[in-house]
Design a protein around this motif. Structure first.
Motif, mmCIF file in Angstrom:
data_model
loop_
_atom_site.group_PDB
_atom_site.id
_atom_site.type_symbol
_atom_site.label_atom_id
_atom_site.label_comp_id
_atom_site.label_asym_id
_atom_site.label_seq_id
_atom_site.Cartn_x
_atom_site.Cartn_y
_atom_site.Cartn_z
ATOM 1 N N HIS A 139 29.711 30.483 39.556
ATOM 2 C CA HIS A 139 29.175 31.560 40.254
ATOM 3 C C HIS A 139 30.387 32.199 40.755
ATOM 4 O O HIS A 139 31.755 32.010 40.928
ATOM 5 C CB HIS A 139 28.630 31.028 41.415
ATOM 6 N N PRO A 140 30.225 33.405 41.057
ATOM 7 C CA PRO A 140 31.353 34.471 41.409
ATOM 8 C C PRO A 140 31.834 33.960 42.988
ATOM 9 O O PRO A 140 32.800 34.637 43.278
ATOM 10 C CB PRO A 140 30.887 35.927 41.602
ATOM 11 N N GLU A 141 31.151 33.376 43.884
ATOM 12 C CA GLU A 141 31.533 33.015 45.341
ATOM 13 C C GLU A 141 32.916 32.745 45.306
ATOM 14 O O GLU A 141 33.530 33.209 46.303
ATOM 15 C CB GLU A 141 30.531 31.954 45.652
ATOM 16 N N PRO A 142 33.628 31.741 44.530
ATOM 17 C CA PRO A 142 34.796 31.299 44.896
ATOM 18 C C PRO A 142 35.763 32.620 44.824
ATOM 19 O O PRO A 142 36.659 32.699 45.664
ATOM 20 C CB PRO A 142 35.223 30.377 43.917
ATOM 21 N N TYR A 143 35.708 33.281 43.895
ATOM 22 C CA TYR A 143 36.643 34.445 43.832
ATOM 23 C C TYR A 143 36.563 35.559 44.792
ATOM 24 O O TYR A 143 37.215 36.334 45.297
ATOM 25 C CB TYR A 143 36.771 35.253 42.420
ATOM 26 N N LEU A 144 35.197 35.767 45.002
ATOM 27 C CA LEU A 144 34.556 36.864 46.332
ATOM 28 C C LEU A 144 35.243 36.527 47.788
ATOM 29 O O LEU A 144 35.826 37.163 48.406
ATOM 30 C CB LEU A 144 33.118 37.016 46.188
ATOM 31 N N THR A 145 35.150 34.881 47.783
ATOM 32 C CA THR A 145 35.634 34.484 49.134
ATOM 33 C C THR A 145 37.256 34.595 49.040
ATOM 34 O O THR A 145 37.680 35.026 50.035
ATOM 35 C CB THR A 145 35.261 33.107 49.113
ATOM 36 N N ALA A 146 37.833 34.212 47.978
ATOM 37 C CA ALA A 146 39.073 34.687 47.924
ATOM 38 C C ALA A 146 39.547 35.911 48.310
ATOM 39 O O ALA A 146 40.515 36.370 49.143
ATOM 40 C CB ALA A 146 39.929 34.077 46.604
ATOM 41 N N ALA A 147 38.962 37.040 47.791
ATOM 42 C CA ALA A 147 39.308 38.512 47.992
ATOM 43 C C ALA A 147 38.878 38.712 49.552
ATOM 44 O O ALA A 147 39.778 39.410 50.220
ATOM 45 C CB ALA A 147 38.222 39.141 47.185
ATOM 46 N N ARG A 148 38.134 38.299 49.934
ATOM 47 C CA ARG A 148 37.794 38.398 51.530
ATOM 48 C C ARG A 148 38.803 37.896 52.465
ATOM 49 O O ARG A 148 39.129 38.612 53.242
ATOM 50 C CB ARG A 148 36.435 37.706 51.839
ATOM 51 N N LEU A 149 39.382 36.570 52.030
ATOM 52 C CA LEU A 149 40.206 36.017 53.065
ATOM 53 C C LEU A 149 41.549 36.730 52.712
ATOM 54 O O LEU A 149 42.187 36.750 53.666
ATOM 55 C CB LEU A 149 40.367 34.445 52.413
ATOM 56 N N LEU A 150 41.870 37.388 51.767
ATOM 57 C CA LEU A 150 42.938 38.161 51.480
ATOM 58 C C LEU A 150 42.857 39.726 52.099
ATOM 59 O O LEU A 150 43.735 40.107 52.120
ATOM 60 C CB LEU A 150 43.258 38.243 50.027
ATOM 61 N N ASP A 151 41.558 40.085 52.361
ATOM 62 C CA ASP A 151 41.433 41.150 52.636
ATOM 63 C C ASP A 151 41.721 42.361 51.881
ATOM 64 O O ASP A 151 42.286 43.287 52.085
ATOM 65 C CB ASP A 151 42.113 41.730 54.143
ATOM 66 N N VAL A 152 41.458 42.075 50.596
ATOM 67 C CA VAL A 152 41.830 42.938 49.352
ATOM 68 C C VAL A 152 40.414 43.227 48.578
ATOM 69 O O VAL A 152 39.741 42.066 48.351
ATOM 70 C CB VAL A 152 42.748 42.422 48.520
ATOM 71 N N PRO A 153 39.979 44.387 48.155
ATOM 72 C CA PRO A 153 38.776 44.552 47.426
ATOM 73 C C PRO A 153 39.054 43.581 46.058
ATOM 74 O O PRO A 153 39.915 43.888 45.368
ATOM 75 C CB PRO A 153 38.810 46.125 47.346
ATOM 76 N N ILE A 154 37.881 43.160 45.804
ATOM 77 C CA ILE A 154 37.984 42.229 44.626
ATOM 78 C C ILE A 154 38.305 43.290 43.298
ATOM 79 O O ILE A 154 38.968 42.823 42.428
ATOM 80 C CB ILE A 154 36.617 41.652 44.364
ATOM 81 N N GLU A 155 37.992 44.414 43.351
ATOM 82 C CA GLU A 155 38.129 45.325 42.156
ATOM 83 C C GLU A 155 39.682 45.643 42.113
ATOM 84 O O GLU A 155 40.245 46.314 41.170
ATOM 85 C CB GLU A 155 37.644 46.772 42.369
ATOM 86 N N ARG A 156 40.689 45.409 43.376
ATOM 87 C CA ARG A 156 42.140 45.313 43.314
ATOM 88 C C ARG A 156 42.641 44.211 42.981
ATOM 89 O O ARG A 156 43.892 44.021 42.931
ATOM 90 C CB ARG A 156 42.500 46.010 44.555
ATOM 91 N N CYS A 157 41.848 43.026 42.531
ATOM 92 C CA CYS A 157 42.504 41.958 42.292
ATOM 93 C C CYS A 157 42.468 41.454 40.724
ATOM 94 O O CYS A 157 41.795 41.878 40.161
ATOM 95 C CB CYS A 157 41.479 40.812 43.147
ATOM 96 N N VAL A 158 43.495 40.802 40.222
ATOM 97 C CA VAL A 158 43.524 40.174 39.114
ATOM 98 C C VAL A 158 43.522 38.527 39.196
ATOM 99 O O VAL A 158 44.091 38.046 39.883
ATOM 100 C CB VAL A 158 44.993 40.399 38.407
ATOM 101 N N ALA A 159 42.510 38.021 38.419
ATOM 102 C CA ALA A 159 42.295 36.843 38.410
ATOM 103 C C ALA A 159 42.953 36.284 37.152
ATOM 104 O O ALA A 159 42.331 36.568 36.033
ATOM 105 C CB ALA A 159 40.856 36.189 38.405
ATOM 106 N N ILE A 160 43.472 35.116 37.241
ATOM 107 C CA ILE A 160 44.166 34.556 36.067
ATOM 108 C C ILE A 160 43.330 32.905 36.037
ATOM 109 O O ILE A 160 43.376 32.154 36.954
ATOM 110 C CB ILE A 160 45.558 34.040 36.051
ATOM 111 N N GLU A 161 42.663 32.699 34.546
ATOM 112 C CA GLU A 161 41.955 31.614 34.354
ATOM 113 C C GLU A 161 42.210 31.144 33.134
ATOM 114 O O GLU A 161 42.773 31.755 32.253
ATOM 115 C CB GLU A 161 40.249 31.918 34.643
ATOM 116 N N ASP A 162 41.848 29.849 32.996
ATOM 117 C CA ASP A 162 42.080 29.129 31.432
ATOM 118 C C ASP A 162 40.624 28.712 30.793
ATOM 119 O O ASP A 162 40.724 28.582 29.514
ATOM 120 C CB ASP A 162 42.794 27.923 31.608
#
Length: 217
Positions: A139-162
Motif C-alpha cells: 500500500h502507498p501509505e508508508p511513503y505518503l506518510t513519509a513525504a507528509r512528515l518531511l513536508d515535501v510533495p511525493i512527486e518531488r521524492c525519490v524512493a529507493i527499494e529492493d
C-alpha cells in the motif's frame, strides 16, 4: 529522499533468512525459496501467514510466530548488521546536500531502533515503521506518510527499494523509484533498476526526478 531499510541500506535479508529458517525448522519443516521471496518486503503478519502456508501449517498462531521471529531477529541485528554496497556513501552525500530524508520500512519500531545504531539517527528527518501505519507496503501509505512528515510533495521524492512489494508501494505513492533488487524485477514504467547503490550519486537521483517530470509533463 525516501530509503527502504532491509536489503536496501543494510544487508539484513540474510539475517531474516536465518531467523525464518530457524523457525521453520522449529515447526518441523523448511521454508521454500518461493516462500522466502514472497515474504520479502511484507508486513510481519503477512510474512507469518506466508510462512505457515508454505509449511502447510496455516492453523498456526501468527502472533506467536511473530514474537519468536522478533526476539531472534533482535539478537541478530545487534551483532550482524552490515551496510549494503554504496549505501553508506549515498546516504552521506544526500545528508551533506541538506536533502530531507526519511527511512520507510516494513520492520517494526523495536527492530528499527537497533538498526538506527548502525544507520545513524541523525541521518533521517523522519522514520516510518511497519507497525506505525494502518496499511503496510505494498500500500502507498508508508511513503505518503513519509513525504507528509518531511513536508515535501511525493512527486518531488525519490524512493529507493529492493523488493517488488516495496517498489509497488513507492510507485503507487507517486514517488520516482530506484530499485536495487537482489534479482531483476520485471520492467515497469517509472522504475529505474540498478545492480547496487555503488556509483549512484546526487546527479543520478536528480535525473530520476527530471525523467519523471518529463514523463508526466
Amino acid at each position: 529522499m525516501l530509503f527502504d531499510m532491509d536489503g536496501t541500506l543494510v544487508d539484513s535479508e540474510k539475517l531474516w533468512d536465518v531467523a525464518l529458517q530457524e523457525l521453520a525448522r522449529e515447526y518441523g519443516g523448511e521454508l521454500s525459496e518461493d516462500g522466502r521471496r514472497s515474504i520479502t518486503g511484507t508486513s510481519m503478519a503477512e510474512s507469518m501467514r506466508i510462512l505457515h502456508d508454505d509449511l502447510g501449517q496455516p492453523e498456526r498462531d501468527a502472533e506467536i510466530s511473530a514474537a519468536w521471529i522478533n526476539a531472534r531477529i533482535l539478537e541478530l541485528f545487534r551483532t550482524g548488521l552490515r551496510w549494503q554496497p554504496g549505501a553508506f556513501a549515498l546516504l552521506g552525500a544526500v545528508r551533506a546536500a541538506g536533502i530531507p530524508t526519511a527511512l520507510v520500512t516494513s520492520s517494526g519500531r523495536a527492530l528499527v531502533e537497533i538498526a538506527l545504531d548502525t544507520l545513524g539517527r541523525d541521518n533521517f528527518d523522519a522514520v516510518v515503521c511497519g507497525d506505525e501505519v494502518v496499511a503496510a507496503k505494498p500500500h502507498p501509505e508508508p511513503y505518503l506518510t513519509a513525504a507528509r512528515l518531511l513536508d515535501v510533495p511525493i512527486e518531488r521524492c525519490v524512493a529507493i527499494e529492493d523488493s517488488a512489494t516495496g517498489v509497488a508501494s513507492a510507485l503507487a505513492s507517486g514517488a520516482a523509484v530506484l530499485a536495487v533488487p537482489e534479482t531483476p524485477l520485471p520492467d515497469t514504467a517509472g522504475v529505474h533498476q540498478v545492480e547496487s547503490l555503488t556509483g549512484v550519486d546526487l546527479d543520478v537521483l536528480a535525473g530520476l526526478l527530471a525523467d519523471r517530470a518529463g514523463a508526466t509533463g
